[in-house]
Enzyme design. Structure first.
Site, PDB file in Angstrom:
ATOM      1  CB  THR A  12     -15.791  -1.558 -13.167  1.00 27.88           C
ATOM      2  OG1 THR A  12     -15.816  -2.728 -12.340  1.00 27.88           O
ATOM      3  CG2 THR A  12     -17.206  -1.243 -13.639  1.00 27.88           C
ATOM      4  CB  SER A  13     -13.395  -6.347 -15.098  1.00 28.45           C
ATOM      5  OG  SER A  13     -13.198  -6.551 -13.697  1.00 28.45           O
TER       6      SER A  13
ATOM      7  CD  GLN B 150     -15.870  -1.763  -8.659  1.00 27.32           C
ATOM      8  OE1 GLN B 150     -15.730  -2.954  -8.391  1.00 27.32           O
ATOM      9  NE2 GLN B 150     -16.023  -1.316  -9.889  1.00 27.32           N
ATOM     10  CG  ASN B 151     -11.120   3.435  -9.166  1.00 26.16           C
ATOM     11  OD1 ASN B 151     -11.101   2.217  -9.340  1.00 26.16           O
ATOM     12  ND2 ASN B 151     -11.406   4.294 -10.130  1.00 26.16           N
ATOM     13  CB  VAL B 152      -8.363   2.760  -2.835  1.00 27.94           C
ATOM     14  CG1 VAL B 152      -9.305   1.616  -2.469  1.00 27.94           C
ATOM     15  CG2 VAL B 152      -7.163   2.251  -3.627  1.00 27.94           C
TER      16      VAL B 152
ATOM     17  CE1 TYR C  50      -3.119  -3.191   0.998  1.00 26.28           C
ATOM     18  CE2 TYR C  50      -4.149  -1.501  -0.357  1.00 26.28           C
ATOM     19  CZ  TYR C  50      -4.134  -2.789   0.134  1.00 26.28           C
ATOM     20  OH  TYR C  50      -5.115  -3.674  -0.238  1.00 26.28           O
TER      21      TYR C  50
ATOM     22  CG  HIS D  76     -13.637  -1.839  -3.130  1.00 28.85           C
ATOM     23  ND1 HIS D  76     -13.497  -2.223  -4.439  1.00 28.85           N
ATOM     24  CD2 HIS D  76     -14.742  -2.466  -2.675  1.00 28.85           C
ATOM     25  CE1 HIS D  76     -14.467  -3.072  -4.750  1.00 28.85           C
ATOM     26  NE2 HIS D  76     -15.245  -3.214  -3.693  1.00 28.85           N
TER      27      HIS D  76
HETATM   28  N1  APR Z   1     -10.684   3.489 -19.982  1.00 31.18           N
HETATM   29  C1  APR Z   1     -11.771   2.806 -19.526  1.00 31.18           C
HETATM   30  N2  APR Z   1     -11.716   1.517 -19.096  1.00 31.18           N
HETATM   31  C2  APR Z   1     -10.520   0.903 -19.162  1.00 31.18           C
HETATM   32  C3  APR Z   1      -9.341   1.541 -19.628  1.00 31.18           C
HETATM   33  C4  APR Z   1      -9.465   2.890 -20.051  1.00 31.18           C
HETATM   34  N3  APR Z   1      -8.408   3.579 -20.499  1.00 31.18           N
HETATM   35  N4  APR Z   1      -8.325   0.637 -19.555  1.00 31.18           N
HETATM   36  C5  APR Z   1      -8.843  -0.513 -19.054  1.00 31.18           C
HETATM   37  N5  APR Z   1     -10.160  -0.357 -18.837  1.00 31.18           N
HETATM   38  C6  APR Z   1     -11.128  -1.320 -18.297  1.00 31.18           C
HETATM   39  C7  APR Z   1     -10.804  -2.771 -18.555  1.00 31.18           C
HETATM   40  O1  APR Z   1     -11.329  -3.158 -19.827  1.00 31.18           O
HETATM   41  C8  APR Z   1     -11.551  -3.440 -17.404  1.00 31.18           C
HETATM   42  O2  APR Z   1     -12.902  -3.724 -17.762  1.00 31.18           O
HETATM   43  O3  APR Z   1     -11.118  -1.173 -16.898  1.00 31.18           O
HETATM   44  C9  APR Z   1     -11.546  -2.378 -16.310  1.00 31.18           C
HETATM   45  C10 APR Z   1     -10.584  -2.717 -15.191  1.00 31.18           C
HETATM   46  O4  APR Z   1     -11.055  -3.866 -14.540  1.00 31.18           O
HETATM   47  P1  APR Z   1     -10.322  -4.342 -13.191  1.00 31.18           P
HETATM   48  O5  APR Z   1      -8.834  -4.246 -13.399  1.00 31.18           O
HETATM   49  O6  APR Z   1     -10.948  -5.649 -12.819  1.00 31.18           O
HETATM   50  O7  APR Z   1     -10.707  -3.233 -12.134  1.00 31.18           O
HETATM   51  P2  APR Z   1     -12.044  -3.140 -11.283  1.00 31.18           P
HETATM   52  O8  APR Z   1     -13.206  -3.628 -12.063  1.00 31.18           O
HETATM   53  O9  APR Z   1     -12.104  -1.752 -10.758  1.00 31.18           O
HETATM   54  O10 APR Z   1     -11.739  -4.157 -10.068  1.00 31.18           O
HETATM   55  C11 APR Z   1     -12.701  -4.162  -9.029  1.00 31.18           C
HETATM   56  O11 APR Z   1     -11.216  -5.583  -7.774  1.00 31.18           O
HETATM   57  O12 APR Z   1      -9.025  -5.903  -7.179  1.00 31.18           O
HETATM   58  C12 APR Z   1     -10.257  -5.492  -6.706  1.00 31.18           C
HETATM   59  O13 APR Z   1     -10.750  -3.959  -5.010  1.00 31.18           O
HETATM   60  C13 APR Z   1     -10.175  -4.052  -6.283  1.00 31.18           C
HETATM   61  O14 APR Z   1     -11.719  -2.258  -6.697  1.00 31.18           O
HETATM   62  C14 APR Z   1     -11.047  -3.335  -7.306  1.00 31.18           C
HETATM   63  C15 APR Z   1     -12.011  -4.409  -7.733  1.00 31.18           C
END
Ligand code: APR
Length: 231
Positions: free
Chosen positions: A173-174, A88-90, A55, A106
């Site tokens: 977000t995925s 979900q972002n910190v 962190y 989160h």
């Molecule tokens: N613009 C928009 N989206 C984007 C970009 C971009 N430039 N680059 C990547 N992405 C998308 C990817 O296609 C994916 O769908 O952002 C998403 C990122 O997904 P993750 O890495 O899984 O992030 P997230 O969904 O926020 O994860 C959720 O998982 O690890 C835990 O607590 C953590 O809050 C996090 C949670």
């Protein structure tokens, strides 16, 4: 006419263009550790130093990151809509861009808290946390982050906020991690749902979902311009 309510639900992709890596684009590794193996209460009990280093590194990276155009464009919505950001972002990039209503599901990287009394929260020291940094009651300070397997205290408030939304913008977000990802099913019938993400979302079974398969800076710019000029 009454102001409409817009809810933004953002994930790591929102901050990707600010130089903050997402979790699953580089198969979620940090220094050969899987995030899921570091961001957990078990990791904290097993190796506090490893977790603090993880962190502290991300906190240091955040100090040099800036809000990107997508963060800044979202702020414009506040002139015309009741706008709430649920993230979900910190990171604190939404706040630094000027968004006034931000719910962190989160946790927050810029804060730390007592490992015993979770109500004792303070700003993260600029040079990070060390073993031996304690709260007034003498307990070790830990990152103010919701780890995998821990409760998401803001989830009820987030659900209620989405249920009142007229428009839901889902950005970067995925939709892999629950309960957060479940928010998109909380939208009431008829809510317009717009997903902005360059990735593929064939599996998404959500009605009324319009997928803009672009980056946050491009897609949010387009959507905000349209929403600000809608009659
Ligand atoms: N613009 C928009 N989206 C984007 C970009 C971009 N430039 N680059 C990547 N992405 C998308 C990817 O296609 C994916 O769908 O952002 C998403 C990122 O997904 P993750 O890495 O899984 O992030 P997230 O969904 O926020 O994860 C959720 O998982 O690890 C835990 O607590 C953590 O809050 C996090 C949670």
């Amino acid at each position: 006419m009454a102001k409409k309510r817009i809810v933004v639900f953002s994930g790591a992709g929102m901050s990707a263009e600010s130089g903050i890596q997402t979790f699953r684009d580089n198969d979620g590794l940090w220094e050969q550790h899987r995030v899921e193996d570091v961001a957990t209460p078990e990791a904290w009990h097993r190796d506090k130093e490893l977790v603090l280093n993880f962190y502290n590194m991300r906190h240091k990276q955040l100090l040099t990151a800036e809000p990107n155009k997508a963060h800044l464009d979202l702020v414009k919505l506040e002139d015309k809509y009741f706008t709430t950001i649920i993230t979900q972002n910190v990171d604190d990039l939404h706040e630094r861009a000027g968004s006034s209503q931000v719910i962190h599901l989160h946790g927050e990287l810029r804060k730390c808290r007592s490992e015993k009394n979770e109500r004792f929260i303070k700003d993260m020291p600029l040079d990070g946390l060390k073993i031996g940094d304690t709260c007034p009651e003498g307990y070790q300070l830990r990152p103010h982050i919701v780890w995998f397997g821990e409760m998401v205290p803001e989830m009820d408030r987030a659900m209620e906020t989405v249920q009142r939304a007229d428009i839901l913008l889902v950005i970067g977000t995925s939709l892999n991690v629950y309960p957060a990802a479940g928010l998109i099913y909380a939208a009431k019938k008829g809510t317009e749902i717009i997903l902005i993400d360059p990735g593929d979302f064939g599996h998404t079974d959500i009605r009324h979902l319009h997928h803009i398969q672009k980056s946050a800076t491009e897609g949010v710019g387009e959507v905000v311009a349209k929403l600000m000029h809608d009659l």
